[in-house]
Scaffold this active site. Sequence first.
Site, PDB file in Angstrom:
ATOM      1  N   LYS B 184      36.060  58.852  41.656  1.00  0.00           N
ATOM      2  CA  LYS B 184      35.033  57.873  41.320  1.00  0.00           C
ATOM      3  C   LYS B 184      34.545  57.308  42.640  1.00  0.00           C
ATOM      4  O   LYS B 184      35.308  56.710  43.400  1.00  0.00           O
ATOM      5  CB  LYS B 184      35.632  56.783  40.422  1.00  0.00           C
ATOM      6  CG  LYS B 184      34.643  56.089  39.512  1.00  0.00           C
ATOM      7  CD  LYS B 184      33.833  55.019  40.207  1.00  0.00           C
ATOM      8  CE  LYS B 184      34.672  53.800  40.497  1.00  0.00           C
ATOM      9  NZ  LYS B 184      33.897  52.815  41.325  1.00  0.00           N
ATOM     10  N   ARG B 244      42.297  42.253  42.025  1.00  0.00           N
ATOM     11  CA  ARG B 244      41.711  42.151  40.693  1.00  0.00           C
ATOM     12  C   ARG B 244      41.415  43.537  40.132  1.00  0.00           C
ATOM     13  O   ARG B 244      41.725  43.850  38.988  1.00  0.00           O
ATOM     14  CB  ARG B 244      40.436  41.300  40.739  1.00  0.00           C
ATOM     15  CG  ARG B 244      40.072  40.763  39.376  1.00  0.00           C
ATOM     16  CD  ARG B 244      38.905  39.800  39.461  1.00  0.00           C
ATOM     17  NE  ARG B 244      37.729  40.488  39.991  1.00  0.00           N
ATOM     18  CZ  ARG B 244      36.534  39.929  40.104  1.00  0.00           C
ATOM     19  NH1 ARG B 244      36.362  38.672  39.742  1.00  0.00           N
ATOM     20  NH2 ARG B 244      35.518  40.611  40.577  1.00  0.00           N
ATOM     21  N   GLU B 265      46.714  50.347  45.783  1.00  0.00           N
ATOM     22  CA  GLU B 265      47.000  49.572  46.988  1.00  0.00           C
ATOM     23  C   GLU B 265      46.035  48.411  46.972  1.00  0.00           C
ATOM     24  O   GLU B 265      44.818  48.612  46.903  1.00  0.00           O
ATOM     25  CB  GLU B 265      46.779  50.462  48.205  1.00  0.00           C
ATOM     26  CG  GLU B 265      47.222  49.791  49.483  1.00  0.00           C
ATOM     27  CD  GLU B 265      46.503  50.375  50.664  1.00  0.00           C
ATOM     28  OE1 GLU B 265      46.429  51.608  50.773  1.00  0.00           O
ATOM     29  OE2 GLU B 265      45.990  49.588  51.465  1.00  0.00           O
ATOM     30  N   CYS B 302      43.417  47.074  55.343  1.00  0.00           N
ATOM     31  CA  CYS B 302      44.501  46.621  54.452  1.00  0.00           C
ATOM     32  C   CYS B 302      45.643  46.057  55.273  1.00  0.00           C
ATOM     33  O   CYS B 302      46.424  45.241  54.800  1.00  0.00           O
ATOM     34  CB  CYS B 302      45.046  47.773  53.629  1.00  0.00           C
ATOM     35  SG  CYS B 302      43.829  48.979  53.157  1.00  0.00           S
TER      36      CYS B 302
END
Lengths: 527, 527
Positions: B184, B244, B265, B302
């Site tokens: 996606k 979220r 993650e 991250c």
Amino acid sequence: MRISGENLIGATARRGGGEVFHALEAATGAVLEPSFASAAPADVARACALAAEAFDTYRETAPEARARFLEAVAEAILEIGDDLVARCVAESGLPRGRIEGERGRTVGQLRLFAAVVRDGGFLEARIDPAQPGRAPLPRPDLRLRQVAVGPVAVFGASNFPLAFSVAGGDTASALAAGCPVVAKAHPAHPGTSELVGRAVQRAVAACGLPEGVFSLLLDAGHAVGQALVADPRIAAVGFTGSRRGGTALMQAAAGRPAPIPVYAEMSSINPVVLLPAALSARGEAIGRAFVASMTLGSGQFCTNPGLVLAVAGPGLDGFLAAAAAALEEVQAATMLTPGIHRAYCAGVAALEGNPAVQVVGRGRAGGEHQGRAALFATDAEAFLADPALAEEVFGAASLVVRCPDLAGVRAVLEGLEGQLTAALHLDEADHAAARSLMPVLERRVGRILVNGFGTGVEVGHAMVHGGPYPATSDGRSTSVGSLAIQRFLRPVSYQDLPPALLPEALRDENPLGLRRRVDGRLVAPGA
Amino acid sequence: MRISGENLIGATARRGGGEVFHALEAATGAVLEPSFASAAPADVARACALAAEAFDTYRETAPEARARFLEAVAEAILEIGDDLVARCVAESGLPRGRIEGERGRTVGQLRLFAAVVRDGGFLEARIDPAQPGRAPLPRPDLRLRQVAVGPVAVFGASNFPLAFSVAGGDTASALAAGCPVVAKAHPAHPGTSELVGRAVQRAVAACGLPEGVFSLLLDAGHAVGQALVADPRIAAVGFTGSRRGGTALMQAAAGRPAPIPVYAEMSSINPVVLLPAALSARGEAIGRAFVASMTLGSGQFCTNPGLVLAVAGPGLDGFLAAAAAALEEVQAATMLTPGIHRAYCAGVAALEGNPAVQVVGRGRAGGEHQGRAALFATDAEAFLADPALAEEVFGAASLVVRCPDLAGVRAVLEGLEGQLTAALHLDEADHAAARSLMPVLERRVGRILVNGFGTGVEVGHAMVHGGPYPATSDGRSTSVGSLAIQRFLRPVSYQDLPPALLPEALRDENPLGLRRRVDGRLVAPGA
């Protein structure tokens, strides 16, 4: 050996503040003394707090010390002697020979994991040495090992009061990984659980380990188990039992502020496929062997063959006739608990009442708490139209599905949920047919076996006792065999640590003598 | 190379039936052509159906063929040439040098997994030979290998438009494991995604693989992703993004009739601990290096260091002064999307408005879409009292927590949620202090590093890019490095199979030349 009915919290034994219950003698329903008191919320919290306290020390025990502890648990279980066997027979209704065998299996599992710990392969030690001169950027020194996930909650199973219970496979693999265990006794065999729990407690003390390495909680119902899974100090869950029980724990774990993995083994009908040449050559012999497998232990195995698939014809007719005849000789056998017996009778009654299902044969009728074996048949069309026919009836019941052709067999297999095992009965002339079914089976099950039945679950290195949902909650692992240790590990990477701060498994001098992956290539110790 | 705005479904490209959207030039907010059309539910279903169709063939490709396919994907990405770099720079706002480096990383990952496939260790081949004479029961022949779990849904990340996106780490490891991928695209870089997706499509065709091995879906919002995770043919999910977004996918996966694993993650503030001797000896130098790390890529990593812990004193004052001075020289930098920029500004404003927080320094102000770096400070008491202070502010912002002593540092670490990384800055005199913190860090993080920062994530065999929740949804694995292949595998056991029906990995003659575990002991091929 005295049974007190207490919870075992770390090194102590204390009467729980919760609901009081008794074990029942499975064969008679008679109340067995003493009474047991469920743990109160404070008992659960205390056990989890001790486990968390013990974790950092226990997970860093040297491999030899941890292996000896597992062996000490095995010894302590054997030292209970006949008291354990007698109590276990009374609580489970399983025959003495089976319980003695199961004790041997339990002890064998603990010793297998001692060997796994000594081998050290589970640490997955890896070293990517620094490359200070690499362009455009130097490469750091990176090292990896597996560490224990944290305290594990283990739920004892009703059907293996020793091997899948307080010191069973989940406990052995969790302890081997370096995780303290908080076990929840199955309420059907609390006396057996206490005896085994006290043996583990003694081994913890004898090995000088922190008391929180092991606790045992009692519960008449489900509140203690739910509280245990919800406790923030619990890092993973091992469970063997019903689909309803397992999915309830999955939901509880997923709903935590920090979700944790649940390894629940739940439900499986273990399809048996009879291929044409084998069926034609020896359908009757297979029928007799099948009945022996489906009625073993009153059918109370996760791997019990609950579904048989074959192409309709004279071979299958011979199988059915031989199975029906063999069934007539099968004695009814005591089931584990009155509740399991009731559920079994209800499942059999539902099949009997289903107009699309025929009774092939029944075993002999027995006493109030005994399960009477039952074999049913239907056709593929009816099976595919009614999902209820694919539900597990826990006990000695099985359903034969007559298929129009091999494509029909394949269609039924493709429609099944995940399973623990699938068995193929085949001769050489069936190889092509078997080959065409292998991909379907590999997608659906954890273990594929040929010319046998899944009821024997070997404890070894190449065993998978697991499978896609709903056979288990997590098909990426096994609950039996040495691979089970992977459930309770997670990898940690160390970058540019000074040698003095590195864990032993990752030091240049390799003090643990591990085989390690260096730059991706396995290197033997000393090489 | 032309970008069409179409979904790539197997070998085809088709305009989606869903919502139409455009990419925006990150630096200016200008609309980039062409328009992209989100996939309709039928497109999702078609991609999943093709993936399921391709699965049995693809997962049984020979290791050499699968390795060559991964290398062909790498080649095809390089062959796009500068069109890819230019489009990616436009869509992400990241500098050309960074994108070229990220392309190299992406290609390197694919090649690393080609080597992993050739090595074959990931198959975990095990053989427990039969013992027909064993008493009381003969032992069956048992063999085990890992098989691919099934089609995997991969969600592209906003912050690594190549390395954690359409043909990034999750796709490479899933394809290496033998899983078809339905990717996606992240809506912030759909053009980049299409260019890469078409490269994968070309490699699939060139290697003669079934078209369903790869599809790429577009989505302006969340509907396509939700439908993809809900599709019964999808067996696992890889995701890199917000907490979220990740928890929404976790819930969707857990709520399926058959739940599946999600590797998300999500969120990490990557604590940096400055130990006293290092701080005193070289606090200012560490301060300058820290600012370089926290502002790299506008802080959109991250592993960006979002939290600094140290004992208050002159050493920390020197660090703060040097960091503040270094920050004054830091240019504002374009952020990935207007939404990320808005969220960053809101996070910084919340810290500025918090009475317990002081501003240490700010970077230079910049244009409308540029993030201005910000360093804040507070004390341990305030930090522990306000959970909002431990939330990630994605971008070049960080918070220094002044602790009264090392016990205070430890208390803050114990209170943190799971993290991807933790860094320790230390000198030899700090070893005892570091050693006392190691257990806490091992329980909290996936990678511990010394005298560096986590922003460089080496692609190798000993890397763990993962960590306990909420750093990831599943701390048992890594998304970077060769160990990531384990995410997409599950074990299957074969009992008493005739040699003709065994998979090649498990045949006696060992045609794949694998190192295998025989009765638990590793045996080299030919031994």
